[in-house]
Design a protein around this motif. Structure first.
Motif, PDB file in Angstrom:
ATOM      1  N   LEU A 174       0.852  -1.188   0.000  1.00 14.23           N
ATOM      2  CA  LEU A 174       0.000   0.000   0.000  1.00 14.23           C
ATOM      3  C   LEU A 174       0.896   1.250   0.000  1.00 14.23           C
ATOM      4  CD1 LEU A 174      -2.900   1.168   0.276  1.00 14.23           C
ATOM      5  CD2 LEU A 174      -2.531   1.148   2.758  1.00 14.23           C
ATOM      6  N   PRO A 175       0.788   2.107  -1.027  1.00 18.67           N
ATOM      7  CA  PRO A 175       1.751   3.219  -1.169  1.00 18.67           C
ATOM      8  C   PRO A 175       1.426   4.434  -0.303  1.00 18.67           C
ATOM      9  CG  PRO A 175       0.286   3.176  -3.059  1.00 18.67           C
ATOM     10  CD  PRO A 175      -0.099   1.991  -2.199  1.00 18.67           C
ATOM     11  N   ILE A 176       0.888   4.204   0.863  1.00 21.88           N
ATOM     12  CA  ILE A 176       0.622   5.312   1.779  1.00 21.88           C
ATOM     13  C   ILE A 176       0.582   4.750   3.197  1.00 21.88           C
ATOM     14  CG2 ILE A 176      -1.912   5.168   1.813  1.00 21.88           C
ATOM     15  CD1 ILE A 176      -1.873   8.279   1.516  1.00 21.88           C
ATOM     16  N   GLY A 177       0.974   5.538   4.167  1.00 26.82           N
ATOM     17  CA  GLY A 177       1.006   5.071   5.539  1.00 26.82           C
ATOM     18  C   GLY A 177       0.283   6.013   6.481  1.00 26.82           C
ATOM     19  N   VAL A 188      -6.898   7.033  12.653  1.00 25.01           N
ATOM     20  CA  VAL A 188      -5.940   6.800  11.561  1.00 25.01           C
ATOM     21  C   VAL A 188      -6.023   5.350  11.093  1.00 25.01           C
ATOM     22  CG1 VAL A 188      -3.487   6.652  10.981  1.00 25.01           C
ATOM     23  CG2 VAL A 188      -4.353   8.640  12.210  1.00 25.01           C
ATOM     24  N   ALA A 189      -6.069   4.406  12.045  1.00 29.02           N
ATOM     25  CA  ALA A 189      -6.118   2.987  11.686  1.00 29.02           C
ATOM     26  C   ALA A 189      -7.384   2.659  10.897  1.00 29.02           C
ATOM     27  CB  ALA A 189      -6.048   2.135  12.951  1.00 29.02           C
ATOM     28  N   ARG A 190      -8.537   3.203  11.338  1.00 31.02           N
ATOM     29  CA  ARG A 190      -9.792   2.919  10.632  1.00 31.02           C
ATOM     30  C   ARG A 190      -9.774   3.512   9.225  1.00 31.02           C
ATOM     31  NH1 ARG A 190     -12.103   4.333  15.698  1.00 31.02           N
ATOM     32  NH2 ARG A 190     -12.683   6.393  14.882  1.00 31.02           N
ATOM     33  N   THR A 191      -9.257   4.725   9.113  1.00 34.86           N
ATOM     34  CA  THR A 191      -9.222   5.383   7.800  1.00 34.86           C
ATOM     35  C   THR A 191      -8.273   4.662   6.864  1.00 34.86           C
ATOM     36  OG1 THR A 191      -9.675   7.499   8.890  1.00 34.86           O
ATOM     37  CG2 THR A 191      -8.854   7.579   6.624  1.00 34.86           C
ATOM     38  N   LEU A 192      -7.128   4.250   7.385  1.00 34.40           N
ATOM     39  CA  LEU A 192      -6.163   3.521   6.563  1.00 34.40           C
ATOM     40  C   LEU A 192      -6.758   2.198   6.067  1.00 34.40           C
ATOM     41  CD1 LEU A 192      -3.238   3.856   5.570  1.00 34.40           C
ATOM     42  CD2 LEU A 192      -2.501   2.505   7.535  1.00 34.40           C
ATOM     43  N   ARG A 204      -9.944   1.641   5.455  1.00 34.31           N
ATOM     44  CA  ARG A 204     -10.899   1.963   4.380  1.00 34.31           C
ATOM     45  C   ARG A 204     -10.158   2.278   3.078  1.00 34.31           C
ATOM     46  NH1 ARG A 204     -13.796   4.690   8.623  1.00 34.31           N
ATOM     47  NH2 ARG A 204     -12.866   6.691   8.004  1.00 34.31           N
ATOM     48  N   ILE A 205      -9.061   2.999   3.190  1.00 37.47           N
ATOM     49  CA  ILE A 205      -8.250   3.301   1.996  1.00 37.47           C
ATOM     50  C   ILE A 205      -7.751   2.002   1.370  1.00 37.47           C
ATOM     51  CG2 ILE A 205      -6.081   4.340   1.210  1.00 37.47           C
ATOM     52  CD1 ILE A 205      -6.507   6.441   3.467  1.00 37.47           C
ATOM     53  N   GLU A 206      -7.255   1.121   2.206  1.00 36.15           N
ATOM     54  CA  GLU A 206      -6.717  -0.142   1.696  1.00 36.15           C
ATOM     55  C   GLU A 206      -7.799  -0.954   1.000  1.00 36.15           C
ATOM     56  OE1 GLU A 206      -3.672  -3.405   3.470  1.00 36.15           O
ATOM     57  OE2 GLU A 206      -5.584  -3.210   4.566  1.00 36.15           O
ATOM     58  N   SER A 207      -9.007  -0.998   1.576  1.00 33.82           N
ATOM     59  CA  SER A 207     -10.097  -1.758   0.961  1.00 33.82           C
ATOM     60  C   SER A 207     -10.451  -1.208  -0.414  1.00 33.82           C
ATOM     61  CB  SER A 207     -11.328  -1.737   1.871  1.00 33.82           C
ATOM     62  OG  SER A 207     -11.073  -2.427   3.075  1.00 33.82           O
ATOM     63  N   ILE A 245      -7.612   8.646  -3.288  1.00 42.07           N
ATOM     64  CA  ILE A 245      -8.468   7.879  -2.386  1.00 42.07           C
ATOM     65  C   ILE A 245      -8.250   8.340  -0.950  1.00 42.07           C
ATOM     66  CG2 ILE A 245      -8.921   5.570  -1.450  1.00 42.07           C
ATOM     67  CD1 ILE A 245      -8.118   4.442  -4.208  1.00 42.07           C
ATOM     68  N   ALA A 246      -6.984   8.549  -0.565  1.00 46.52           N
ATOM     69  CA  ALA A 246      -6.667   8.986   0.796  1.00 46.52           C
ATOM     70  C   ALA A 246      -7.278  10.344   1.096  1.00 46.52           C
ATOM     71  CB  ALA A 246      -5.151   9.018   0.986  1.00 46.52           C
ATOM     72  N   ASP A 247      -7.186  11.279   0.137  1.00 44.94           N
ATOM     73  CA  ASP A 247      -7.778  12.605   0.348  1.00 44.94           C
ATOM     74  C   ASP A 247      -9.280  12.495   0.594  1.00 44.94           C
ATOM     75  OD1 ASP A 247      -5.324  13.807  -0.011  1.00 44.94           O
ATOM     76  OD2 ASP A 247      -5.657  14.276  -2.142  1.00 44.94           O
TER      77      ASP A 247
END
Length: 399
Positions: free
Chosen positions: A343-346, A361-365, A367-370, A386-388
């Motif tokens: 995943l190219p974002i942390g 942060v963990a929940r948002t990450l 959702r981004i990953e999904s 997607i992250a934005d």
């Protein structure tokens, strides 16, 4: 009868391993005091690659150790109580075993005495094809029990009385079927009848020994028809009674899918096919499989999921994904030569966008990953978009 045959061992790469000629010389091969034996001889005669090298010798174990150490060859007393010393000669590993005869056996262990009679040593081995010896210098093959004929015929045959051989070591029942699955064409009826008659003897064996034979059997050339034969004749009943006709059919379907997909047979995956749902973990524990294999066995039948082959492989790993997809009858071609991306974002980048450190942060990450998986792993630019979007949504929810 000296057992000498007209057959000569073909040349093979293993015969030129460094240090092997020196080892044979030290053990007196030029005087007929040491000979290759077992799998390396058998496989070379069949034109197969040989891996493990075994030497039989007239010399007692302490004399073997003395000779090796005097020649600067490392001697490891791996099984010296039963006559076996591991020799490491210029990096080449060879099991050196003194000629033996059985004094007493109980189906699991044997008390042995040393002998200088090559035929007597051959007579205590399991199958005729495993009792072939070869002179390290000339390649001349020695055969006292018709092993060369059986090898040419593709027949796994016990030496002497099959019932006696099984009484000496109950594991030979499973070895009979494993070797037949690997080398056999026409099955030996006397051997089969003896295995069926003494199948309950398998209950006396350690689960580790049973598992080791079973996992080797499951990836053999003719595993499916041999497993079907074993199930029909009640061989599994004393050790893995959960295997039934339905399991055999699932194994047959899996083997066909592996072949069609160009995926190598795998013992854990094939064992999962044989077992009914929801009992795999218990069977894995009973067979004392490794924790990793038990977990994989349990996960294998969980279905293909709805994220696609690559999504499944990203979350579970390639091996588990292949297991689940193949067992479910799903397409695995998307995994051919595929490596799971990162995943190219942390989380740090989400904090920089305004999220507070912690669970948000963990929940948002997650959702981004999904979304990243659902979009088939887009590049970094799309991932940032997607992250934005997800950070904006998270900030709005937090107000």
């Amino acid at each position: 009868m000296d057992g000498v045959s007209a057959t000569t061992l073909p040349d093979a790469a293993w015969r030129h391993r460094p240090g092997l000629d020196k080892l044979a010389e030290v053990l007196g091969a030029e005087r007929g005091e040491a000979r290759f034996v077992g799998g390396a001889v058998r496989d070379t005669l069949l034109g197969l690659d040989a891996h493990d090298i075994d030497l039989a010798t007239l010399h007692a174990p302490d004399e073997v150790v003395r000779r090796l150490e005097a020649a600067g060859i490392k001697a490891v007393p791996t099984g010296i109580a039963h006559g076996t010393v591991t020799a490491v000669s210029s990096g080449t590993v060879v099991e050196v075993t003194t000629l033996r005869r059985d004094v007493s056996t109980d189906g699991r262990h044997a008390v042995v005495a040393y002998t200088d009679d090559w035929r007597e040593d051959a007579a205590r081995r399991d199958f005729t094809m495993n009792a072939l010896y070869a002179d390290p210098l000339t390649g001349r093959v020695f055969d006292w029990f018709g092993g060369l004929v059986d090898l040419a015929a593709g027949q796994v045959r016990f030496i002497g009385d099959p019932l006696q051989r099984i009484a000496e070591d109950h594991l030979r029942i499973l070895r009979f079927f494993r070797f037949h699955a690997r080398f056999g064409d026409a099955i030996d009826d006397n051997g089969l009848a003896a295995c069926v008659a003494r199948a309950n003897d398998l209950m006396a064996l350690s689960r580790e020994r049973v598992a080791a034979e079973l996992t080797k059997l499951l990836v053999a050339r003719a595993a499916v028809p041999v497993v079907a034969l074993m199930e029909a004749r009640g061989i599994f009943r004393p050790i893995v009674p959960e295997i039934d006709g339905g399991g055999v059919e699932r194994l047959r379907a899996l083997a066909n899918r592996e072949l069609a997909a160009g995926v190598a047979p795998d013992a854990v995956r094939r064992l999962a096919a044989l077992l009914p749902l929801d009992i795999a973990e218990g069977v894995g524990a009973r067979l004392k499989l490794s924790n990793a294999d038990r977990k994989r066995l349990m996960l294998a039948t969980a279905g293909a999921g709805d994220e696609g082959a690559r999504g499944l492989a990203y979350r579970c790993g390639i091996d588990v994904a292949l297991d689940r997809l193949l067992l479910a009858g799903a397409d695995v071609s998307a995994l051919d030569r595929w490596t799971a991306p990162r995943l190219p974002i942390g989380g740090g980048e989400l904090v920089a966008r305004g999220l507070s450190k912690g669970p948000l942060v963990a929940r948002t990450l997650k959702r981004i990953e999904s979304r990243w998986i659902a979009e088939h792993f887009p590049d970094a630019q799309r991932t940032r978009q997607i992250a934005d979007e997800e950070v904006a949504a998270a900030l709005a929810d937090a107000r």
